[in-house]
Scaffold this motif. Structure first.
Motif, PDB file in Angstrom:
ATOM      1  N   PHE A  80       0.640  -1.161  -0.066  1.00  0.00           N
ATOM      2  CA  PHE A  80       0.074  -0.021  -0.040  1.00  0.00           C
ATOM      3  C   PHE A  80       0.998   1.239   0.141  1.00  0.00           C
ATOM      4  N   PRO A  81       0.761   2.299  -1.014  1.00  0.00           N
ATOM      5  CA  PRO A  81       1.454   3.278  -0.985  1.00  0.00           C
ATOM      6  C   PRO A  81       1.027   4.204   0.017  1.00  0.00           C
ATOM      7  N   ALA A  82       2.053   5.177   0.295  1.00  0.00           N
ATOM      8  CA  ALA A  82       1.951   6.316   1.291  1.00  0.00           C
ATOM      9  C   ALA A  82       1.261   7.553   0.431  1.00  0.00           C
ATOM     10  N   GLY A  83       0.257   8.122   0.790  1.00  0.00           N
ATOM     11  CA  GLY A  83      -0.479   9.157   0.283  1.00  0.00           C
ATOM     12  C   GLY A  83      -1.979   9.562   0.896  1.00  0.00           C
ATOM     13  N   THR A  84      -2.771  10.292   0.198  1.00  0.00           N
ATOM     14  CA  THR A  84      -3.965  10.484   0.717  1.00  0.00           C
ATOM     15  C   THR A  84      -5.318  10.275  -0.234  1.00  0.00           C
ATOM     16  N   THR A  85      -6.137   9.414   0.327  1.00  0.00           N
ATOM     17  CA  THR A  85      -7.202   8.873  -0.322  1.00  0.00           C
ATOM     18  C   THR A  85      -8.384   9.988  -0.350  1.00  0.00           C
TER      19      THR A  85
ATOM     20  N   VAL B 224     -16.557   8.084  -6.425  1.00  0.00           N
ATOM     21  CA  VAL B 224     -15.318   8.404  -7.245  1.00  0.00           C
ATOM     22  C   VAL B 224     -14.291   8.639  -6.062  1.00  0.00           C
ATOM     23  N   ARG B 225     -13.146   7.756  -6.345  1.00  0.00           N
ATOM     24  CA  ARG B 225     -12.006   7.457  -5.048  1.00  0.00           C
ATOM     25  C   ARG B 225     -11.024   7.611  -5.913  1.00  0.00           C
TER      26      ARG B 225
END
Length: 273
Positions: free
Chosen positions: A117-122, A129-130
């Motif tokens: 799982f990547p680092a980031g903001t969902t 819509v995601r």
């Protein structure tokens, strides 16, 4: 029977690719609880992009969003109002916020949602819509991963906005004929005869970039023919490209009914993170 949750799980398994990133689908990892967010919370894009300039008056007229292989296209009827490149997370999230209202947000650190799982903001709009805005761009070049989970979403202006893939494919469509007609290289099947699910590539994209320029000869003309035999590096590169499968925007199905549209979403990807 293959359920919607099963298809989303299949999606997560299929999408482990591109040097340590995996797409975000129906589930998110642990981390900060979902909260409203705006594009201002995004970090600076690693690559400079010219800002997309579209007035609110024009954006208000959008009645459909099409997920293509490398971009989101905002349309009114057959006319394109504006387009957001998936290489530009700031513009993608900003346009969606302006049209659909402020998204809910989940922050994840690398590995929060699993080993790949990547680092980031969902960001999620209306459960339809995601968008996962990655902290660092993936090897393919994308700064976001996008999933469409419903056929429509409510805009902040009160109307419904249709959500489609290439050629008008939507969540809920039966694409049995397209699956049957597609070459094997563009489709994958999961499950058994009485509990089937498919992944169908709708439009290719994110092709690996190769430097094809020939090196200059001793006279600097650049026209000398390379007569050397392929090296181990050349072979490794070709093998790595094959392991990545064919990338682009794909549909996931329960039997032959579309449940998810997503990009990047490669078919026949063999590599994992």
């Amino acid at each position: 029977m293959v359920t919607f949750r099963t298809v989303l799980a299949l999606s997560a398994a299929v999408l482990a690719f591109s040097a340590g990133t995996v797409a975000v689908d129906g589930t998110v990892g642990t981390g900060v609880a979902a909260s409203p967010a705006s594009a201002a919370e995004l970090g600076p894009d690693p690559v400079h992009h010219e800002p997309v300039r579209v007035t609110n008056a024009k954006l208000k007229r959008v009645d459909s969003i099409e997920l293509d292989a490398e971009s989101l296209v905002f349309r009114r009827g057959d006319k394109t109002v504006t387009e957001a490149s998936m290489r530009d997370s700031r513009t993608t999230v900003s346009l969606l916020n302006r049209l659909l209202g402020t998204a809910s947000r989940t922050q994840t650190d690398e590995g929060d949602g699993g080993a790949c799982f990547p680092a980031g903001t969902t960001y999620t709009w209306g459960g339809a819509v995601r968008v996962a805005a990655l902290t660092s761009p993936a090897a393919a070049g994308n700064a976001v991963e996008i999933r469409v989970l419903r056929e429509t979403v409510r805009s902040r202006f009160g109307g419904d906005v249709e959500l489609t893939g290439p050629d008008g494919v939507q969540v809920g469509d039966d694409i049995r004929a397209a699956i049957q007609d597609a070459p094997k290289s563009d489709r994958m099947s999961f499950g058994s005869a009485d509990a089937r699910a498919f992944q169908l590539l709708l439009e290719p994209g994110w092709a690996p970039q190769h430097d094809t320029a020939s090196p200059p000869d001793s006279r600097g003309t650049g026209t000398e023919t390379d007569t050397s035999t392929p090296s181990d590096t050349d072979t490794d590169t070709e093998s790595a490209a094959a392991d990545l499968g064919t990338n682009g925007v794909s549909a996931l199905t329960d039997d032959t009914t579309v449940t998810v549209l997503g990009s990047p979403m490669p078919v026949h990807a063999k590599r994992t993170c």
